[in-house]
Motif scaffolding. Structure first.
Motif, PDB file in Angstrom:
ATOM      1  N   PRO A 138      34.247  16.788  -9.314  1.00 45.77           N
ATOM      2  CA  PRO A 138      34.602  17.944 -10.154  1.00 45.77           C
ATOM      3  C   PRO A 138      35.997  18.483  -9.903  1.00 45.77           C
ATOM      4  O   PRO A 138      36.580  19.114 -10.783  1.00 45.77           O
ATOM      5  CB  PRO A 138      33.532  18.982  -9.777  1.00 45.77           C
ATOM      6  CG  PRO A 138      33.059  18.582  -8.412  1.00 45.77           C
ATOM      7  CD  PRO A 138      33.138  17.083  -8.387  1.00 45.77           C
ATOM      8  N   ASN A 139      36.570  18.256  -8.721  1.00 44.38           N
ATOM      9  CA  ASN A 139      37.901  18.789  -8.408  1.00 44.38           C
ATOM     10  C   ASN A 139      39.008  17.741  -8.508  1.00 44.38           C
ATOM     11  O   ASN A 139      40.133  17.973  -8.065  1.00 44.38           O
ATOM     12  CB  ASN A 139      37.903  19.379  -6.990  1.00 44.38           C
ATOM     13  CG  ASN A 139      36.965  20.559  -6.865  1.00 44.38           C
ATOM     14  OD1 ASN A 139      36.851  21.370  -7.786  1.00 44.38           O
ATOM     15  ND2 ASN A 139      36.282  20.660  -5.732  1.00 44.38           N
ATOM     16  N   LYS A 140      38.704  16.605  -9.114  1.00 43.57           N
ATOM     17  CA  LYS A 140      39.692  15.537  -9.234  1.00 43.57           C
ATOM     18  C   LYS A 140      40.817  15.962 -10.175  1.00 43.57           C
ATOM     19  O   LYS A 140      40.590  16.569 -11.214  1.00 43.57           O
ATOM     20  CB  LYS A 140      39.023  14.267  -9.754  1.00 43.57           C
ATOM     21  CG  LYS A 140      39.960  13.065  -9.844  1.00 43.57           C
ATOM     22  CD  LYS A 140      39.222  11.835 -10.349  1.00 43.57           C
ATOM     23  CE  LYS A 140      40.158  10.637 -10.433  1.00 43.57           C
ATOM     24  NZ  LYS A 140      39.455   9.432 -10.935  1.00 43.57           N
ATOM     25  N   VAL A 163      47.795  15.150 -15.703  1.00 41.31           N
ATOM     26  CA  VAL A 163      48.635  15.813 -14.709  1.00 41.31           C
ATOM     27  C   VAL A 163      49.259  14.779 -13.772  1.00 41.31           C
ATOM     28  O   VAL A 163      50.436  14.870 -13.420  1.00 41.31           O
ATOM     29  CB  VAL A 163      47.817  16.853 -13.914  1.00 41.31           C
ATOM     30  CG1 VAL A 163      48.662  17.470 -12.807  1.00 41.31           C
ATOM     31  CG2 VAL A 163      47.287  17.934 -14.838  1.00 41.31           C
ATOM     32  N   ILE A 164      48.458  13.797 -13.367  1.00 43.64           N
ATOM     33  CA  ILE A 164      48.982  12.727 -12.503  1.00 43.64           C
ATOM     34  C   ILE A 164      50.116  11.987 -13.208  1.00 43.64           C
ATOM     35  O   ILE A 164      51.147  11.666 -12.599  1.00 43.64           O
ATOM     36  CB  ILE A 164      47.849  11.753 -12.121  1.00 43.64           C
ATOM     37  CG1 ILE A 164      46.801  12.477 -11.261  1.00 43.64           C
ATOM     38  CG2 ILE A 164      48.406  10.543 -11.388  1.00 43.64           C
ATOM     39  CD1 ILE A 164      45.621  11.618 -10.893  1.00 43.64           C
ATOM     40  N   THR A 208      48.586  24.646 -12.132  1.00 45.51           N
ATOM     41  CA  THR A 208      48.772  25.066 -10.749  1.00 45.51           C
ATOM     42  C   THR A 208      48.264  23.978  -9.819  1.00 45.51           C
ATOM     43  O   THR A 208      47.081  23.628  -9.836  1.00 45.51           O
ATOM     44  CB  THR A 208      48.016  26.377 -10.469  1.00 45.51           C
ATOM     45  OG1 THR A 208      48.492  27.383 -11.352  1.00 45.51           O
ATOM     46  CG2 THR A 208      48.250  26.822  -9.034  1.00 45.51           C
ATOM     47  N   ILE A 209      49.172  23.434  -9.025  1.00 40.65           N
ATOM     48  CA  ILE A 209      48.806  22.411  -8.043  1.00 40.65           C
ATOM     49  C   ILE A 209      49.709  22.609  -6.829  1.00 40.65           C
ATOM     50  O   ILE A 209      50.891  22.932  -6.970  1.00 40.65           O
ATOM     51  CB  ILE A 209      48.965  20.982  -8.631  1.00 40.65           C
ATOM     52  CG1 ILE A 209      48.505  19.927  -7.606  1.00 40.65           C
ATOM     53  CG2 ILE A 209      50.364  20.727  -9.117  1.00 40.65           C
ATOM     54  CD1 ILE A 209      48.428  18.526  -8.180  1.00 40.65           C
ATOM     55  N   SER A 210      49.151  22.456  -5.652  1.00 43.62           N
ATOM     56  CA  SER A 210      49.919  22.694  -4.430  1.00 43.62           C
ATOM     57  C   SER A 210      50.881  21.540  -4.175  1.00 43.62           C
ATOM     58  O   SER A 210      50.633  20.397  -4.586  1.00 43.62           O
ATOM     59  CB  SER A 210      48.977  22.844  -3.235  1.00 43.62           C
ATOM     60  OG  SER A 210      48.314  21.615  -2.980  1.00 43.62           O
ATOM     61  N   PRO A 211      52.005  21.804  -3.505  1.00 43.84           N
ATOM     62  CA  PRO A 211      52.920  20.714  -3.129  1.00 43.84           C
ATOM     63  C   PRO A 211      52.235  19.627  -2.306  1.00 43.84           C
ATOM     64  O   PRO A 211      52.541  18.446  -2.450  1.00 43.84           O
ATOM     65  CB  PRO A 211      54.008  21.431  -2.323  1.00 43.84           C
ATOM     66  CG  PRO A 211      54.007  22.832  -2.836  1.00 43.84           C
ATOM     67  CD  PRO A 211      52.564  23.131  -3.152  1.00 43.84           C
ATOM     68  N   ILE A 240      49.083  12.627  -4.120  1.00 46.80           N
ATOM     69  CA  ILE A 240      49.082  11.739  -5.285  1.00 46.80           C
ATOM     70  C   ILE A 240      50.232  10.738  -5.182  1.00 46.80           C
ATOM     71  O   ILE A 240      50.059   9.538  -5.439  1.00 46.80           O
ATOM     72  CB  ILE A 240      49.189  12.568  -6.573  1.00 46.80           C
ATOM     73  CG1 ILE A 240      47.901  13.378  -6.778  1.00 46.80           C
ATOM     74  CG2 ILE A 240      49.449  11.681  -7.781  1.00 46.80           C
ATOM     75  CD1 ILE A 240      47.973  14.378  -7.903  1.00 46.80           C
ATOM     76  N   LEU A 241      51.410  11.209  -4.782  1.00 49.61           N
ATOM     77  CA  LEU A 241      52.559  10.310  -4.633  1.00 49.61           C
ATOM     78  C   LEU A 241      52.326   9.289  -3.528  1.00 49.61           C
ATOM     79  O   LEU A 241      52.672   8.109  -3.665  1.00 49.61           O
ATOM     80  CB  LEU A 241      53.819  11.131  -4.324  1.00 49.61           C
ATOM     81  CG  LEU A 241      54.295  12.096  -5.408  1.00 49.61           C
ATOM     82  CD1 LEU A 241      55.493  12.895  -4.916  1.00 49.61           C
ATOM     83  CD2 LEU A 241      54.644  11.355  -6.686  1.00 49.61           C
ATOM     84  N   ASN A 242      51.716   9.742  -2.448  1.00 48.52           N
ATOM     85  CA  ASN A 242      51.446   8.843  -1.325  1.00 48.52           C
ATOM     86  C   ASN A 242      50.446   7.756  -1.714  1.00 48.52           C
ATOM     87  O   ASN A 242      50.562   6.603  -1.281  1.00 48.52           O
ATOM     88  CB  ASN A 242      50.914   9.661  -0.146  1.00 48.52           C
ATOM     89  CG  ASN A 242      50.697   8.812   1.095  1.00 48.52           C
ATOM     90  OD1 ASN A 242      51.621   8.151   1.562  1.00 48.52           O
ATOM     91  ND2 ASN A 242      49.481   8.810   1.618  1.00 48.52           N
TER      92      ASN A 242
END
Length: 298
Positions: free
Chosen positions: A69-71, A76-77, A105-108, A114-116
């Motif tokens: 549910p929190n994916k 956004v990706i 709203t997404i944290s750094p 996601i980048l990693n």
């Protein structure tokens, strides 16, 4: 075969060896489970999969939950990856852009994960920051107009044939607000610098007290006395120390990364069209682009 595939193959062979140990060596599931330190539930699951699918059924399967549910939303990706690849933004700047332009709203740290995951957590060597020990101490003026930093950036549009045209981007940035004024000229001399500074003074909504430049010939005596006649102090940085004009130098790097690089070699050899493009970029920089130095504000 990749290392991950070899590891799956190795683990599947181990499971097959456990199943054969029960049949050919111990003759007892309980004894085999004690010997290998596994549960009987695990043993029977392996045996069922082996009977149904053969050796392929023994390979490890994905442990990703069926319901998340929190994916992070795939759209956004996609935006995160586009900002990273297109502009080389870091996690904090990407989070600022998503909040400002997409109301996401997404944290750094979430952006970094996601980048990693896709292998984009490290920038090209030319884009990485220096170690903290080698950075220069930051400073800024507290009052708008207290000091302007002015510099010139040389531009030559790519892909030209015949006699090539070149331009000089004159840049002025306010030390306090980071407001910039840009103008492109086909010449680089004191007369042009005087025209530019008059244009800057007509554009800024506050009074300028001091202008700081490097030691270029375009900022010579005529330019110096022109500023003094207007009641504006003119100071020059020490020779070979561009870091003292750090804000305007850094803004030129932003121009290269976020404006000129995206032209993708497009030939703009019409001065009027080039001035229009530069004006659009100036407006975006001043009024739309979130700035890390200002906590994500414009």
């Amino acid at each position: 075969m990749s290392s991950s595939e070899r590891e799956l193959e190795r683990r599947a062979k181990h499971k097959l060896a456990v199943l054969r140990h029960a049949e050919e060596v111990s003759g007892s599931v309980a004894a085999t489970c004690r010997y290998y330190g596994i549960t009987r539930t695990c043993f029977y699951k392996w045996r069922r999969r082996y009977e149904e699918e053969g050796f392929e059924g023994l390979k490890d399967r994905s442990s990703v939950p069926h319901h998340q549910p929190n994916k992070t939303d795939p759209e956004v990706i996609e935006k995160i990856l586009w900002l990273r690849q297109q502009y080389h933004f870091g996690p904090h700047k990407i989070a600022m852009y998503l909040q400002r332009y997409h109301d996401v709203t997404i944290s750094p740290s979430g952006v970094w994960r996601i980048l990693n995951k896709v292998g984009l957590n490290r920038l090209p060597a030319s884009q990485r920051y220096k170690r903290t020990q080698t950075r220069w101490k930051r400073y800024e003026k507290q009052r708008p107009g207290h000091q302007l930093q002015v510099d010139v950036k040389f531009i030559e549009p790519l892909g030209q044939t015949g006699k090539k045209k070149r331009y000089y981007q004159y840049t002025a940035i306010d030390d306090c607000t980071r407001v910039r004024v840009l103008r492109a000229y086909p010449r680089n001399d004191q007369r042009t610098a005087i025209q530019f500074i008059d244009h800057v003074l007509s554009r800024l909504p506050f009074q300028v007290e001091q202008v700081q430049t490097d030691n270029g010939q375009e900022f010579g005596q005529s330019f110096h006395w022109h500023l003094l006649d207007k009641g504006i102090n003119h100071v020059k940085i020490r020779p070979r120390t561009p870091r003292l004009n750090g804000k305007v130098e850094r803004s030129h790097r932003i121009d290269s990364e976020e404006f000129y690089r995206l032209l993708e070699g497009e030939v703009i050899d019409d001065a009027k069209l080039f001035a229009e493009r530069l004006q659009q970029w100036e407006d975006h920089y001043n009024y739309d682009r979130p700035h890390g130095a200002l906590g994500g504000q414009t």
